[in-house]
Design a protein around this motif. Structure first.
Motif, short mmCIF file in Angstrom:
data_model
loop_
_atom_site.label_atom_id
_atom_site.label_comp_id
_atom_site.label_asym_id
_atom_site.label_seq_id
_atom_site.Cartn_x
_atom_site.Cartn_y
_atom_site.Cartn_z
N ILE A 482 128.00 74.66 18.22
CA ILE A 482 128.54 75.59 19.22
C ILE A 482 127.38 76.46 19.73
CG2 ILE A 482 130.14 77.46 19.66
CD1 ILE A 482 131.90 76.44 17.49
N THR A 483 127.06 76.31 21.01
CA THR A 483 125.94 77.07 21.58
C THR A 483 126.35 77.83 22.83
OG1 THR A 483 125.26 75.13 22.84
CG2 THR A 483 124.24 75.45 20.67
N ILE A 484 127.65 77.94 23.07
CA ILE A 484 128.12 78.51 24.34
C ILE A 484 128.49 79.98 24.23
CG2 ILE A 484 128.97 76.33 25.22
CD1 ILE A 484 131.79 77.19 24.34
N LEU A 485 128.36 80.55 23.04
CA LEU A 485 128.88 81.90 22.82
C LEU A 485 127.84 82.93 23.22
CD1 LEU A 485 130.66 81.31 19.38
CD2 LEU A 485 131.65 81.27 21.69
N SER A 486 127.82 83.25 24.50
CA SER A 486 126.84 84.19 25.02
C SER A 486 127.34 85.62 24.95
CB SER A 486 126.51 83.83 26.48
OG SER A 486 127.68 83.97 27.27
N ASP A 487 126.43 86.56 25.17
CA ASP A 487 126.80 87.98 25.12
C ASP A 487 127.78 88.37 26.22
OD1 ASP A 487 125.29 88.46 22.90
OD2 ASP A 487 123.54 89.23 23.99
N CYS A 488 127.72 87.66 27.36
CA CYS A 488 128.55 88.08 28.48
C CYS A 488 130.04 87.78 28.23
CB CYS A 488 128.09 87.44 29.78
SG CYS A 488 128.67 85.76 30.08
N LEU A 489 130.34 86.99 27.20
CA LEU A 489 131.73 86.69 26.87
C LEU A 489 132.29 87.62 25.80
CD1 LEU A 489 131.61 82.78 26.69
CD2 LEU A 489 132.74 84.14 28.43
N LEU A 490 131.47 88.50 25.27
CA LEU A 490 131.87 89.31 24.12
C LEU A 490 133.15 90.10 24.37
CD1 LEU A 490 128.48 90.71 22.75
CD2 LEU A 490 129.96 88.98 21.73
N ASP A 491 133.28 90.68 25.56
CA ASP A 491 134.43 91.54 25.84
C ASP A 491 135.61 90.79 26.45
OD1 ASP A 491 133.15 93.83 24.90
OD2 ASP A 491 132.16 94.16 26.84
N SER A 492 135.33 89.67 27.13
CA SER A 492 136.40 89.01 27.89
C SER A 492 137.17 87.97 27.08
CB SER A 492 135.82 88.35 29.14
OG SER A 492 134.91 87.32 28.79
N LEU A 493 136.50 87.17 26.26
CA LEU A 493 137.14 86.00 25.64
C LEU A 493 138.23 86.42 24.64
CD1 LEU A 493 136.86 82.94 25.88
CD2 LEU A 493 135.49 82.98 23.79
N LYS A 494 139.43 85.89 24.86
CA LYS A 494 140.57 86.19 24.00
C LYS A 494 141.08 84.97 23.25
CE LYS A 494 142.26 89.97 26.94
NZ LYS A 494 143.40 90.48 27.77
N GLU A 495 140.89 83.78 23.82
CA GLU A 495 141.41 82.56 23.19
C GLU A 495 140.35 81.48 23.25
OE1 GLU A 495 145.25 81.39 24.69
OE2 GLU A 495 145.78 83.46 25.20
N LEU A 496 140.02 80.91 22.07
CA LEU A 496 139.02 79.86 21.98
C LEU A 496 139.58 78.71 21.15
CD1 LEU A 496 136.15 78.78 22.42
CD2 LEU A 496 135.44 80.06 20.37
N TYR A 497 139.71 77.54 21.80
CA TYR A 497 140.27 76.36 21.14
C TYR A 497 139.25 75.22 21.22
CZ TYR A 497 144.53 79.02 22.18
OH TYR A 497 145.47 80.02 22.30
N LEU A 498 138.68 74.87 20.08
CA LEU A 498 137.73 73.77 20.00
C LEU A 498 138.16 72.74 18.96
CD1 LEU A 498 134.37 75.81 20.07
CD2 LEU A 498 135.55 74.73 21.99
N ASP A 499 139.42 72.76 18.57
CA ASP A 499 139.90 71.91 17.49
C ASP A 499 139.90 70.44 17.88
OD1 ASP A 499 143.05 71.59 18.44
OD2 ASP A 499 142.23 73.56 18.86
N SER A 500 139.88 69.59 16.86
CA SER A 500 139.99 68.13 17.01
C SER A 500 138.89 67.56 17.88
CB SER A 500 141.37 67.74 17.56
OG SER A 500 142.40 68.21 16.72
#
Length: 887
Positions: A482-500
């Motif tokens: 997982i390399t997509i987790l940037s600082d600009c998403l820190l406040d906005s991201l509420k739901e993250l689904y990477l299963d399966s």
């Protein structure tokens, strides 16, 4: 001459204004003081109200015309207008929340009869207040001058007083209910609409959600209101009446008949309403192919036919509705392809064709709809690739293509849609990698590509979508870290689904900084390594699912800080160590706990009272015993409990009985639970248990007859215990039963004839008992059987021919070590799905039928089958044939 004309014009204006004031349209708060009798009437009205927020604080002094919500005639001083609607209005969308100050701003109490003294006023608005289930006062019908009456969503109940039919000057009447769930909705009813017939001046009528008890003639009454331009009859229990001989209600511009049970007979009336601009028939029972009926309605701007029973393809007749800005045909039975002419409706800003049976490709002409902001083609059978022309729809804010059969790669043309806030391509057949250019859609708040066959790694450019709130890439074939987790998403991201997927490696430390994350699903990957103490930073988490991975180490005690957590899924990892009450110290909102198949040791105090009330518990293959966990006594809402292989070796405690009868699913298999089943027959209402497994324990005694009261039971597994006696015939009453596993006990007697009534039964295990006699003929009714294992008993019978003639779904047929005799019936050759046949150690004679060589299904992988039940997403019942080959 010019001066004379000017003077003449000024005189006309003055005369006109005087006429207006004569009829008391001139409202003023300055020119005249109010009438003393009306001031007193208003004060008496105020005294009967409850005003929590002190909205009426200005109601003091002599001049009531200066009070909040009051308007008076500028010439006579009479009160003309009483507008006390809630200043905090509810939102228009059902998805938006009610403003926090809405309730405090509601007026309540009683409506004082003193208002009857306001004989001149023509405007009354009490909407969005809360009068706490009082009736609409009958004296409202005496306001002869009233032109505007709005009582919507104010807590009025009961029958609408027919006296309102006396308001012959009324032009606007709203007694309805807003879509948003407010604490003060109206709950009104009326026997019929006859009282409306005399309101000949009515231009706007809203009685949405009013229950019309006898609505046979509703259409005939509405047809008398010749001035009506806006009509809202949402949710009024309407059904279509007899056709009209003549249509008078042709002034209608806006018509909302949604949420009723109207059928196709309403269509001829609608075709005469040629001035209509807004028509909503959502959620009715119109089952017609006659969309041509809308062809005369050339002025239509909004047409909503969703949730009906329209069939066939969309006809060319809609091509003439060129003024349409919104077209909703969703949730119908339309089929065929989208016709090219839809591309001619260039005024469309919203197009919803979802939940139909449309097929074929998307026509290129759809790219002509450059004004579209909303396009939903989901839940159809569209196929092929996405046309390049969709890249022309640069005004789109929402594009939903999920649940279709699209294929190919994501087109770079989609990156032109820079206004998109919502994009879903999930549940299709897309392949290839994600283009880097997808990161250019900087306005996206929700991006879903789940349930496709995307490969490769997720491009880092996704991390630049700084407004993303929902990111769902689950159930694909993504690999890497997982390399997509940037600082600009820190406040906005509420739901993250990477299963399966096929992600691997440790979770990046960056993930633990996402303080607003509410849903995190990483299950069914190859993630490894520990979960660090920083987990406690994710304070907003409601769901945490990291199941089916390779995580190891101990679970940090900071887990107990996640006070908003409702669902925790840690099962099927390699976690070790002790789970104590510290891990759950602040989890007061936890409802579902799934921690099975780890190397945990459960260690809590015998006096521990958890802060939560669980609904679902899965703690299989965890060391919990030797005793039943005492803290379970505190859990009063448990629906499913899975605690197999938990090292429990005590008898079932008496307190567990109430717990048992309140559950839907219970699995205590693979323990060393001893004694008899102690439960008494349930007498307090219905029980809805559907899953019961007590296999692989040390239970003794007979099979209790109270099991026959579990009418919803689908799985009954009592195998590998020490049960004895006969099989209760009353088990034949369990008409929902799919799995019956009584194998490896000491049961005796015959198979009850009543079991032949279990027509949904797919698996019957009676092996390794002391059963005898013949197979009852009623078993030929078990046509859903996949597994039939009667091995290691004392059955003495010929192999019935009906096994091959009737039980055609059989995959596993095991009669090993019995006393069957005679020839093998040729009918067994009809079992084309048969994967295992074991007739060894019987007294069978004759020859092996040559057709046995045609059992091609016997080339199968493994020696067991799984039957999955979806009532709870983690429950999979493993139905297993113990041994394929026996000595």
């Amino acid at each position: 001459m010019k001066y004379t004309n000017c003077k003449h014009n000024i005189m006309l204006v003055l005369i006109f204004l005087l006429l207006i004031c004569k009829f008391e349209y001139c409202y003023s708060n300055d020119a005249a003081s109010c009438i003393e009798g009306e001031r007193i009437a208003l004060l008496q009205f105020k005294e009967s109200l409850i005003d929590i927020s002190n909205r009426l604080s200005s109601w003091s002094g002599l001049n009531c015309c200066e009070w909040e919500g009051i308007s008076c005639s500028s010439t006579t001083g009479h009160v003309l207008k009483l507008d006390l609607h809630n200043p905090t209005t509810p939102p228009d969308s059902i998805y938006d929340t009610l403003p926090s100050n809405y309730t405090n701003n509601c007026l309540g109490g009683e409506i004082n009869h003193s208002l009857i003294n306001l004989t001149h006023f023509n405007y009354l608005d009490l909407s969005f207040n809360n009068f706490s289930k009082i009736r609409i006062p009958e004296f409202f019908g005496s306001f002869k001058n009233l032109k505007y009456l709005n009582l919507s969503s104010s807590g009025f109940v009961g029958n609408i007083p027919t006296h309102l039919g006396n308001l012959s000057s009324l032009e606007y009447l709203d007694l309805g209910k807003v879509l948003v769930d407010v604490p003060s909705y109206n709950d009104l009813a009326t026997d019929n609409l006859d009282w409306l017939a005399s309101l000949s001046s009515l231009k706007s009528l809203d009685i949405s959600s009013v229950s019309i008890l006898h609505s046979e003639d509703w259409l005939h009454t509405i047809n008398k209101l010749v001035s009506l331009s806006s009509l809202n009859l949402v949710g009024c229990n309407l059904y279509t009446t007899s056709p009209l001989s003549h249509v008078n209600s042709t002034s209608l511009i806006s018509l909302d008949l949604s949420d009723n049970t109207l059928d196709f007979a309403i269509l001829p009336w609608l075709s005469n309403l040629t001035r209509l601009e807004h028509l909503n028939l959502h959620d009715n029972s119109v089952n017609s192919t006659m969309l041509e009926i809308f062809e005369p309605l050339a002025s239509l701007k909004v047409l909503d036919l969703s949730e009906n029973r329209f069939t066939s393809s969309v006809p060319n007749s809609l091509e003439n509705l060129t003024s349409l800005t919104s077209l909703d045909l969703s949730y119908n039975r339309f089929e065929g392809s989208i016709l090219n002419y839809l591309g001619n409706l260039t005024s469309l800003t919203s197009l919803d064709l979802s939940d139909n049976k449309f097929a074929g490709s998307i026509p290129n002409s759809l790219g002509n709809l450059t004004s579209l902001t909303y396009l939903d083609l989901s839940y159809n059978k569209f196929a092929g690739s996405i046309p390049n022309s969709l890249g022309n729809l640069t005004s789109l804010t929402s594009l939903d293509l999920r649940y279709n059969r699209f294929e190919g790669s994501i087109l770079n043309s989609l990156v032109n849609l820079t206004c998109l806030t919502f994009l879903s391509l999930s549940n299709n057949n897309f392949t290839g990698s994600i283009p880097n250019s997808l990161g250019n859609l900087a306005s996206l708040t929700s991006l879903s590509l789940s349930d496709n066959s995307f490969t490769g790694s997720i491009p880092n450019t996704i991390g630049s979508l700084c407004k993303l709130q929902v990111l769902d890439f689950s159930r694909n074939k993504f690999t890497g870290f997982i390399t997509i987790l940037s600082d600009c998403l820190l406040d906005s991201l509420k739901e993250l689904y990477l299963d399966s997927n096929n992600f691997s490696g440790q979770l990046p430390n960056q993930l633990y900084k996402y303080k607003n994350l509410q849903f995190l699903s990483l299950s069914s990957n190859s993630f490894s390594g520990p979960i660090i103490e920083s987990l406690g930073n994710l304070s907003m988490l409601q769901t945490l699912d990291i199941s089916n991975n390779k995580f190891n180490g101990s679970v940090p005690s900071s887990l107990g800080q996640l006070s908003n957590l409702e669902e925790l899924r840690l099962f099927s990892n390699s976690f070790v160590g002790v789970l104590s009450e510290f891990h759950f110290s602040n989890l007061s909102n936890l409802q579902s706990l799934y921690i099975s198949s780890n190397l945990f040791v459960w260690n809590v105090s015998s006096t521990w009272v958890p802060p939560f009330q669980l609904s679902n518990i899965a703690m299989e293959s965890i060391k919990i015993g030797p005793h039943f966990p005492h803290w379970l006594r505190t859990q009063t809402n448990v629906q499913s409990l899975f605690m197999s292989n938990a090292s429990i070796s005590s008898a079932v405690p008496h307190w567990f009985e109430k717990f048992f009868w309140n559950s839907f699913a219970l699995d205590l298999s693979k323990n060393q639970i001893s004694g008899k089943l102690p439960f008494k027959p349930h007498v307090e209402g219905d029980t809805h248990m559907w899953y019961l497994s007590l296999s692989n324990n040390h239970l003794s005694g007979g099979i209790p007859k109270w099991l026959c009261s579990l009418k919803d039971l689908q799985i009954l597994a009592l195998s590998t215990n020490q049960l004895y006696g006969e099989i209760p015939p009353c088990l034949g009453k369990l008409q929902s039963l799919k799995v019956l596993d009584l194998g490896n006990n000491n049961l005796s007697g015959h198979i009850p004839n009543s079991l032949g009534s279990l027509q949904l039964l797919s698996s019957m295990h009676l092996q390794n008992n002391e059963l005898e006699g013949k197979l009852p003929g009623s078993m030929q009714n078990l046509t859903s059987l996949i597994i039939l294992d009667l091995s290691e008993n004392k059955f003495m019978d010929v192999i019935p021919s009906w096994i091959g003639g009737k039980l055609l779904s059989l995959k596993y047929l095991v009669f090993y070590r019995n006393k069957f005799y005679g020839d093998i019936p040729l009918q067994l050759c009809q079992l084309h799905d048969l994967q295992l046949l074991n007739l060894a150690n019987n007294n069978i004679s004759g020859y092996i039928p040559p057709c046995f060589g045609n059992f091609t299904a016997m080339v199968f992988d493994g020696n067991q089958t799984h039957i999955q039940y979806n009532k709870f997403s983690i429950i999979t019942y493993e139905d297993k044939i113990d041994e394929v080959i026996k000595d």
